[in-house]
Design a protein around this motif. Structure first.
Motif, PDB file in Angstrom:
ATOM      1  N   SER A  39       3.914   5.434  10.424  1.00 14.76           N
ATOM      2  CA  SER A  39       4.653   6.439   9.658  1.00 14.76           C
ATOM      3  C   SER A  39       3.677   7.525   9.210  1.00 14.76           C
ATOM      4  O   SER A  39       2.520   7.239   8.871  1.00 14.76           O
ATOM      5  N   THR A  40       4.148   8.751   9.200  1.00 12.40           N
ATOM      6  CA  THR A  40       3.318   9.878   8.768  1.00 12.40           C
ATOM      7  C   THR A  40       3.702  10.302   7.359  1.00 12.40           C
ATOM      8  O   THR A  40       4.885  10.486   7.059  1.00 12.40           O
ATOM      9  N   ILE A  41       2.692  10.442   6.501  1.00 13.85           N
ATOM     10  CA  ILE A  41       2.897  10.843   5.110  1.00 13.85           C
ATOM     11  C   ILE A  41       2.377  12.264   4.947  1.00 13.85           C
ATOM     12  O   ILE A  41       1.218  12.547   5.239  1.00 13.85           O
ATOM     13  N   THR A  42       3.225  13.164   4.480  1.00 11.98           N
ATOM     14  CA  THR A  42       2.842  14.558   4.258  1.00 11.98           C
ATOM     15  C   THR A  42       2.599  14.777   2.771  1.00 11.98           C
ATOM     16  O   THR A  42       3.536  14.741   1.967  1.00 11.98           O
ATOM     17  N   ILE A  43       1.342  15.004   2.416  1.00 12.86           N
ATOM     18  CA  ILE A  43       0.974  15.225   1.015  1.00 12.86           C
ATOM     19  C   ILE A  43       1.235  16.676   0.618  1.00 12.86           C
ATOM     20  O   ILE A  43       1.805  16.966  -0.431  1.00 12.86           O
ATOM     21  N   ASP A  44       0.795  17.604   1.460  1.00  8.80           N
ATOM     22  CA  ASP A  44       1.077  19.027   1.259  1.00  8.80           C
ATOM     23  C   ASP A  44       1.058  19.699   2.622  1.00  8.80           C
ATOM     24  O   ASP A  44       0.984  19.023   3.659  1.00  8.80           O
ATOM     25  N   SER A  45       1.110  21.020   2.618  1.00  6.16           N
ATOM     26  CA  SER A  45       1.281  21.757   3.875  1.00  6.16           C
ATOM     27  C   SER A  45       0.128  21.569   4.848  1.00  6.16           C
ATOM     28  O   SER A  45       0.298  21.765   6.056  1.00  6.16           O
ATOM     29  N   HIS A  46      -1.055  21.172   4.346  1.00 10.47           N
ATOM     30  CA  HIS A  46      -2.192  20.994   5.249  1.00 10.47           C
ATOM     31  C   HIS A  46      -2.808  19.594   5.167  1.00 10.47           C
ATOM     32  O   HIS A  46      -3.913  19.377   5.655  1.00 10.47           O
ATOM     33  N   THR A  47      -2.099  18.640   4.572  1.00  3.53           N
ATOM     34  CA  THR A  47      -2.641  17.285   4.440  1.00  3.53           C
ATOM     35  C   THR A  47      -1.620  16.251   4.887  1.00  3.53           C
ATOM     36  O   THR A  47      -0.552  16.122   4.275  1.00  3.53           O
ATOM     37  N   LEU A  76       0.819  -1.208   0.000  1.00  2.00           N
ATOM     38  CA  LEU A  76       0.000   0.000   0.000  1.00  2.00           C
ATOM     39  C   LEU A  76       0.857   1.265   0.000  1.00  2.00           C
ATOM     40  O   LEU A  76       0.494   2.282  -0.595  1.00  2.00           O
ATOM     41  N   GLU A  77       2.021   1.191   0.633  1.00  2.00           N
ATOM     42  CA  GLU A  77       2.887   2.365   0.759  1.00  2.00           C
ATOM     43  C   GLU A  77       3.393   2.874  -0.589  1.00  2.00           C
ATOM     44  O   GLU A  77       3.791   4.043  -0.719  1.00  2.00           O
ATOM     45  N   ASN A 109       5.762   9.335  -3.888  1.00  5.56           N
ATOM     46  CA  ASN A 109       6.174  10.705  -4.215  1.00  5.56           C
ATOM     47  C   ASN A 109       6.255  11.593  -2.983  1.00  5.56           C
ATOM     48  O   ASN A 109       6.736  12.730  -3.074  1.00  5.56           O
ATOM     49  N   TYR A 110       5.790  11.072  -1.837  1.00  5.56           N
ATOM     50  CA  TYR A 110       5.696  11.903  -0.638  1.00  5.56           C
ATOM     51  C   TYR A 110       6.475  11.329   0.547  1.00  5.56           C
ATOM     52  O   TYR A 110       6.696  12.016   1.532  1.00  5.56           O
ATOM     53  N   ILE A 111       6.865  10.067   0.442  1.00  2.00           N
ATOM     54  CA  ILE A 111       7.671   9.434   1.485  1.00  2.00           C
ATOM     55  C   ILE A 111       8.370   8.219   0.873  1.00  2.00           C
ATOM     56  O   ILE A 111       7.834   7.582  -0.041  1.00  2.00           O
ATOM     57  N   ASP A 112       9.558   7.919   1.355  1.00  2.78           N
ATOM     58  CA  ASP A 112      10.291   6.764   0.845  1.00  2.78           C
ATOM     59  C   ASP A 112       9.627   5.485   1.366  1.00  2.78           C
ATOM     60  O   ASP A 112       9.586   5.274   2.590  1.00  2.78           O
ATOM     61  N   PRO A 113       9.091   4.639   0.474  1.00  2.36           N
ATOM     62  CA  PRO A 113       8.437   3.404   0.939  1.00  2.36           C
ATOM     63  C   PRO A 113       9.354   2.546   1.809  1.00  2.36           C
ATOM     64  O   PRO A 113       8.873   1.833   2.699  1.00  2.36           O
ATOM     65  N   LYS A 114      10.669   2.606   1.565  1.00  2.00           N
ATOM     66  CA  LYS A 114      11.600   1.800   2.365  1.00  2.00           C
ATOM     67  C   LYS A 114      11.575   2.221   3.826  1.00  2.00           C
ATOM     68  O   LYS A 114      11.731   1.383   4.722  1.00  2.00           O
ATOM     69  N   SER A 115      11.386   3.511   4.078  1.00  2.00           N
ATOM     70  CA  SER A 115      11.334   3.983   5.468  1.00  2.00           C
ATOM     71  C   SER A 115      10.104   3.445   6.182  1.00  2.00           C
ATOM     72  O   SER A 115      10.136   3.181   7.389  1.00  2.00           O
ATOM     73  N   ILE A 116       8.995   3.273   5.432  1.00  2.00           N
ATOM     74  CA  ILE A 116       7.786   2.694   6.019  1.00  2.00           C
ATOM     75  C   ILE A 116       7.996   1.217   6.321  1.00  2.00           C
ATOM     76  O   ILE A 116       7.647   0.726   7.394  1.00  2.00           O
ATOM     77  N   ARG A 117       8.605   0.515   5.344  1.00  2.00           N
ATOM     78  CA  ARG A 117       8.802  -0.926   5.509  1.00  2.00           C
ATOM     79  C   ARG A 117       9.912  -1.270   6.506  1.00  2.00           C
ATOM     80  O   ARG A 117      10.048  -2.430   6.897  1.00  2.00           O
TER      81      ARG A 117
END
Length: 723
Positions: free
Chosen positions: A100-108, A56-57, A62-70
């Motif tokens: 893990s926290t995924i930051t899409i943009d400044s308010h998401t 799923l990660e 484009n917003y977080i390295d999937p390896k860091s999640i895994r």
């Protein structure tokens, strides 16, 4: 009245996304909807419970390295932790080690819990995990309930991506964990019957668990819906509508009725179905971020509708049917117009229409009655007292005038009735969700309205134009995608006659196909960030947009950093009738074709011209190295005398003196090889460096025509002498 959703109205809940079969777009739908829910202010957690096929990660790469999640512990590690340490309490865990926290943009932002740490032990941990032992010996049911409680205390919405099929983990995801079960399926028997069976088992199964739950609600979602096979699509959608009632038992009913629904399954499913788009078939994409949710024909729009249903917790579903945009505003927590006003408006217009119909019938009845009375009186007076004839005739004129007035009033009522029917058709249907045929039919009806009523409905016209434009965006993108493909099929996008295509005038799709297929690399595309405007008239639509690329089709010229303003005149069936180009910028770097274009129209060669002779003509012309030769075999002379392709004899059409010399040479080659004569004619619409050759009449046919009409001999001789 204006309503506003506030955080206090939110109901924390767990939502599972399930599919009986893979390949339905389940994970992509959930990943996109999670982003929308987070954008709308919901604290959101997504969980990858597809332990056998995790990933799923990857949608958020484009917003977080999937390896860091895994690299963090995940769901399988949480389950094993309970078995190795029975005293584990979810509330006491350090969740930063798992989430893990995924930051899409400044308010998401949204959080993700992966399937598990991606190390050498992951596959072994998944395969060896014993669910029976987990439940019986490790108090697994209670442990899952505690995990659920912790997540609900922390998040507004928890989305679970479930395993497909009938497995232990999918049973947990569909029965114990969710408040809402979203069932994605494709239109085939196995997929649809599979989710129906799971829905039934999940509802029954949740009633048997000991934990407190509200009634499980299920939402079937048709996915990967193709719009090409219309008859088959209609057949399957009807089957889906009829078979989804048990899964949609929560739909609101009218008043005290036990059966009559305010919103039918067909109305709801038609709005939330997810279309198939080839663009999203490759890789993991967040359509709602990359392409937004404004294009009614794109998948992001449908994800937004489905996200709104979930965010609104299935409430006010009739508002979705009546005003989809207001329903989305409600889900976002924005101000929206209460649909009660909308309903009152419709009811008022329906009442007004009924009054108009009653008045119309009354006026027609009165007109007929007066006409009958008049006839009776006239006959009686003619047989009776002659002295009253003058009076009767004058009275007749009065009655006739009255009848005429009644007819005029009747016509006026009919005009208004047509206007009300038009508005009713629009307001009773979500125009943005309907197919192109509906929008085309609506715009045709608009231009059939009386001028005064047309002005009153201009707001609807603009909405229809907007919907038409969104659909045409798909068409034009498909056109640019098809340009580099060999063979390019121009008739998919253009009418039989293209009035203007840059410097090519009155050309045909066949010519365009050969020109495109000749080019080696075409990277033209529509500029999605530039303005895209649509206007309409009684004949169709005019659409303007910006084209970027490297190839100018009308001049066969390669460009660097090309940018053109395009104006396309489009028929109701989305085919381009004219295509004018204004070059805004770009440097020409090479011309693919420097030669004069020679377009040869050949009628059926097997009947009129020997195929061998036709082939010899074409080969000879190509060998002169003076022409770029395009051919259209099996050409049929149109019956319309106004058509630029209408001919009564073989012709070679030219532009100026230079082209006339070339035309004479072509005429000589045709005559020498096939003994076929062709008249030289100035082109109706001159195009520089272009000759069109029409060969449709064999020598013997010309001779027979002359014998039947001797006047033609002199006419033909005069034409030849003039040259």
């Amino acid at each position: 009245m204006v309503n506003k959703v506030t955080p206090a109205n939110k109901i924390n809940r767990v939502i599972t996304f399930y599919s009986y079969k893979g390949g339905v777009g389940r994970s992509m739908a959930m990943a996109n909807i999670a982003v929308l829910l987070a954008q709308w202010g919901n604290k959101t957690l997504v969980i990858d419970w597809d332990l056998e096929a995790p990933g799923l990660e990857n949608f958020y790469s484009n917003y977080i390295d999937p390896k860091s999640i895994r690299s963090k512990a995940g769901l399988i590690d949480l389950l094993n932790l309970k078995q190795t340490n029975p005293q584990t309490e979810p509330a006491a865990l350090n969740w930063d080690d798992y989430i893990s926290t995924i930051t899409i943009d400044s308010h998401t932002q949204l959080d993700i819990l992966s399937a598990g740490r991606n190390d050498d032990n992951f596959i072994k941990n998944v395969k060896q995990f014993d669910y029976n032992n987990f439940y019986q010996n490790s108090d697994g049911g209670q442990y899952l309930e505690e995990l659920r409680e912790v997540w609900l205390d922390t998040y507004d919405i928890i989305l679970i991506d479930s395993r497909t099929g009938l497995t232990d983990s999918s049973g947990i995801c569909s029965i114990q964990m969710p408040d809402i079960l979203v069932l994605l399926f494709t239109p085939n028997e196995q997929s649809f019957n599979g989710i129906k069976s799971v829905s039934e088992k999940a509802i029954k199964g949740q009633k048997q668990i000991i934990f407190d739950r509200f009634r499980l609600r299920t939402l079937p979602v048709p996915s990967r819906i193709e719009n090409q096979e219309t008859a088959l699509l209609d057949e399957w959608m009807t089957k889906i509508y009829n078979g989804s009632g048990d899964m949609l038992e929560w739909l609101p009913k009218k008043g005290d009725s036990l059966t009559e629904l305010i919103v039918t399954p067909s109305q709801l499913l038609n709005l939330i179905k997810i279309p198939y788009k080839t663009f999203y078939a490759y890789g993991e994409k967040l359509a709602v971020v990359e392409r937004g949710t404004f294009d009614t024909q794109d998948i992001g729009y449908n994800y937004e509708t489905l996200a709104a249903v979930l965010a609104n917790d299935f409430q006010d579903i009739d508002l979705l049917v009546n005003s989809r945009d207001n329903y989305v505003k409600k889900a976002k927590g924005e101000d929206y117009t209460n649909d009660a006003n909308f309903r009152r408006k419709i009811e008022k217009e329906q009442e007004e229409k009924q009054k108009l119909e009653d008045q119309l019938h009354l006026k027609e009845k009165q007109a007929k009655k007066k006409s009958s009375v008049y006839t009776f009186v006239v006959i009686g007076l003619l047989l009776g007292i002659a002295a009253l004839v003058y009076f009767v005739l004058n009275r007749g004129e009065t009655d006739t005038a009255t009848t005429t007035t009644a007819i005029e009033q009747s016509d006026s009522l009919k005009l208004k009735e047509a206007y009300l029917d038009f508005r009713k058709a629009y307001y009773n249907t979500n125009v943005n969700q309907l197919d192109s045929a509906f929008n085309s039919n609506m715009i045709k009806q608009y231009y059939q309205l009386d001028k005064n009523y047309r002005d009153s409905a201009v707001d609807i016209k603009k909405k229809i134009e907007e919907a038409f434009g969104y659909k045409f965006t798909d068409v034009i993108r498909a056109y640019y995608s098809a340009l580099p493909v060999n063979p390019f099929v121009a008739s998919n996008f253009f009418e039989d006659t293209i009035s203007i295509f840059g410097t090519l005038i009155n050309t045909i799709p066949d010519t365009l196909e050969q020109r495109v297929n000749k080019a080696k690399k075409i990277t033209n595309t529509i500029d999605g960030n530039a303005p895209f405007t649509v206007t309409s008239d009684s004949n169709g639509f005019t659409i303007t947009f910006i084209e970027k690329g490297n190839f100018m089709l009308d001049t066969e010229e390669e460009y660097k950093n090309m940018e053109n303003a395009i104006t396309a005149v489009v028929s109701y069936n989305y085919k381009i009738k004219s295509f004018s180009i204004t070059n805004l910028k770009g440097t020409a770097i090479a011309k693919v074709g420097q030669k004069t274009v020679l377009e040869i129209f050949l009628c059926q060669t097997n009947d009129n011209i020997p195929a061998k002779k036709a082939s010899e003509i074409i080969n000879t012309l190509q060998k002169t190295n003076k022409y770029t030769v395009y051919t259209r075999n099996n050409f049929k002379v149109p019956a319309d005398t106004a058509s630029p392709y209408y001919i009564t004899k073989n012709q070679i059409r030219y532009n100026g003196d230079e082209e006339k010399l070339l035309a004479k040479e072509v005429k000589s080659i045709i005559s020498r090889i096939a003994n076929i004569e062709a008249d030289l004619m100035p082109a109706r619409t001159p195009t520089k460096n272009y000759l069109s050759v029409f060969i449709c009449f064999a020598p013997q046919q010309i001779k027979m025509n002359v014998q039947r009409n001797p006047i033609n001999i002199k006419a033909q001789k005069n034409k030849r002498i003039s040259y």
